[in-house]
Enzyme design. Structure first.
Site, PDB file in Angstrom:
ATOM      1  N   ASP A  43       0.810  -1.225   0.000  1.00 57.02           N
ATOM      2  CA  ASP A  43       0.000   0.000   0.000  1.00 57.02           C
ATOM      3  C   ASP A  43       0.845   1.277   0.000  1.00 57.02           C
ATOM      4  O   ASP A  43       0.617   2.177   0.817  1.00 57.02           O
ATOM      5  CB  ASP A  43      -0.933   0.022   1.219  1.00 57.02           C
ATOM      6  CG  ASP A  43      -1.548  -1.322   1.535  1.00 57.02           C
ATOM      7  OD1 ASP A  43      -1.910  -2.037   0.586  1.00 57.02           O
ATOM      8  OD2 ASP A  43      -1.661  -1.676   2.725  1.00 57.02           O
ATOM      9  N   GLU A 253     -11.251  -1.842  -3.135  1.00 55.93           N
ATOM     10  CA  GLU A 253     -10.519  -1.188  -2.056  1.00 55.93           C
ATOM     11  C   GLU A 253      -9.379  -0.351  -2.610  1.00 55.93           C
ATOM     12  O   GLU A 253      -9.193  -0.235  -3.822  1.00 55.93           O
ATOM     13  CB  GLU A 253      -9.970  -2.229  -1.083  1.00 55.93           C
ATOM     14  CG  GLU A 253      -8.960  -3.177  -1.715  1.00 55.93           C
ATOM     15  CD  GLU A 253      -8.340  -4.134  -0.710  1.00 55.93           C
ATOM     16  OE1 GLU A 253      -8.955  -4.384   0.340  1.00 55.93           O
ATOM     17  OE2 GLU A 253      -7.222  -4.630  -0.983  1.00 55.93           O
TER      18      GLU A 253
END
Length: 366
Positions: A43, A253
């Site tokens: 991420d 997401e």
């Protein structure tokens, strides 16, 4: 005669200046990154701050918190160490520190992140919420702005992302798959095949945020979710984790919002984050809170092993700009046959074409 010599000199000077300009432009276009970076982050998020430096944060590197790397050129990175310590005796968070993002606002720096909320009276297995910490310097240390998450929607949420516009702040986040079974043609198909009894899904929401980050304004709006029908052109790539038998969940997401001219682009990741099919798509709107229309050239970033490459699991991206101040850069994590299960950082150029399509020129490896 003097006029001729002056004319020739002018032509030569013009030629040299033109050649130099073209060379500079070519150099701008050719940002050479040796992918993957030697950074084991999931991420990843890179902020280009007002001091001209790049600051990269991500999931991993330290326990119960976050660490940072800094760079002046996106190539050479300095380890800045831990910038945030969670899971303390007085913190609202206790575990699973994920998906940090960094923002500069009014001379301060804000760290947005997901973590397990200490308050868990029903002992939920997934109890994630989104919080914010603040510092006077990009390298921290960061301290919690509040002794609680920003807000509690009543279900676990992760992957917060912010957009600032006209004195307003918008928060984007993903509702977790946890306890969110959804009926769809994909779920019917999985049952008929004897693969899964139910399919849980995660969805992306957007909501206006208080300017001081203390809470939300109004009700969150559902912006993105997996397709309900098998013949939806997005269904194949967004359902690979289910149709391959990998897991009984479909994810939406890792959203990231930006604006190009009058169009809002929201990038998002689908499929199991721990698997090879993790990939990135995008949708567009004329409003920061939608409605959003998914693009017909999705996915724009995915594994390349079928084309002879070594990269899988590409996803959860952010966007920054190259040192030339013009080239858009897609920052994301992935895995390679050499790095194994560890997620590592990739940086590749991206662009918006003349007809408005988003294109990522990756994944690439050195």
């Amino acid at each position: 005669m003097k006029q001729n010599r002056f004319h020739n000199f002018s032509l030569i000077l013009l030629f040299l200046l033109t050649t130099f300009f073209i060379a500079c432009q070519s150099e701008k276009k050719q940002l050479k990154i040796e992918n993957p970076l030697p950074v084991e982050f999931g991420d990843p998020y890179i902020l280009k701050a007002s001091d001209g430096m790049y600051y990269m944060i991500g999931t991993g590197g330290v326990t119960d918190g976050f660490k940072m790397y800094s760079s002046s050129d996106l190539k050479n990175w300095k380890d800045e160490g831990r910038i945030y310590q969670g899971n303390t005796s007085d913190s609202w968070n206790i575990a699973n520190f994920w998906a940090p993002e960094l923002y500069e606002k009014d001379g301060k720096f804000y760290l947005l992140f997901s973590a397990d909320w200490r308050e868990n009276p029903t002992n939920e297995l997934e109890n994630f919420r989104i919080g914010v910490a603040v510092a006077d310097s990009p390298t921290g240390p960061y301290t919690d702005l509040f002794d609680r998450p920003i807000f509690d929607p009543g279900y676990p949420v992760i992957d917060g992302n912010l957009w600032f516009e006209n004195d307003k702040v918008y928060l984007y986040y993903s509702r977790c798959c946890y306890k969110n079974p959804v009926e769809s043609e994909v779920a019917d198909w999985a049952r008929e095949k004897g693969m899964f009894d139910e399919i849980e899904e995660s969805w992306v929401y957007g909501v206006e945020l208080q300017p001081d980050f203390s809470g939300i304004i109004g009700e969150p709006k559902l912006l993105l979710r997996p397709p309900l029908k098998m013949d939806d052109q997005q269904a194949e790539w967004e359902s690979r984790s289910v149709t391959s038998g990998e897991v009984n969940r479909r994810w939406t997401e890792g959203s990231y919002l930006f604006k190009n001219e009058d169009t809002y682009y929201i990038m998002y990741s689908a499929n199991y984050f721990g698997g090879k099919n993790y990939a990135v798509g995008y949708a567009t709107s004329d409003s920061p809170l939608g409605p959003f229309q998914k693009a017909d050239n999705n996915p724009v970033l995915q594994k390349n092993v079928e084309q002879g490459g070594i990269v899988t699991g590409t996803g959860h991206n952010s966007v920054t700009v190259a040192p030339d101040g013009e080239t858009m850069i897609c920052v994301y994590h992935g895995r390679t046959s050499e790095t194994g299960d560890e997620r590592v950082v990739f940086i590749d150029p991206m662009e918006i074409t003349a007809d408005g399509k988003l294109v990522v020129h990756g994944p690439t490896t050195k």
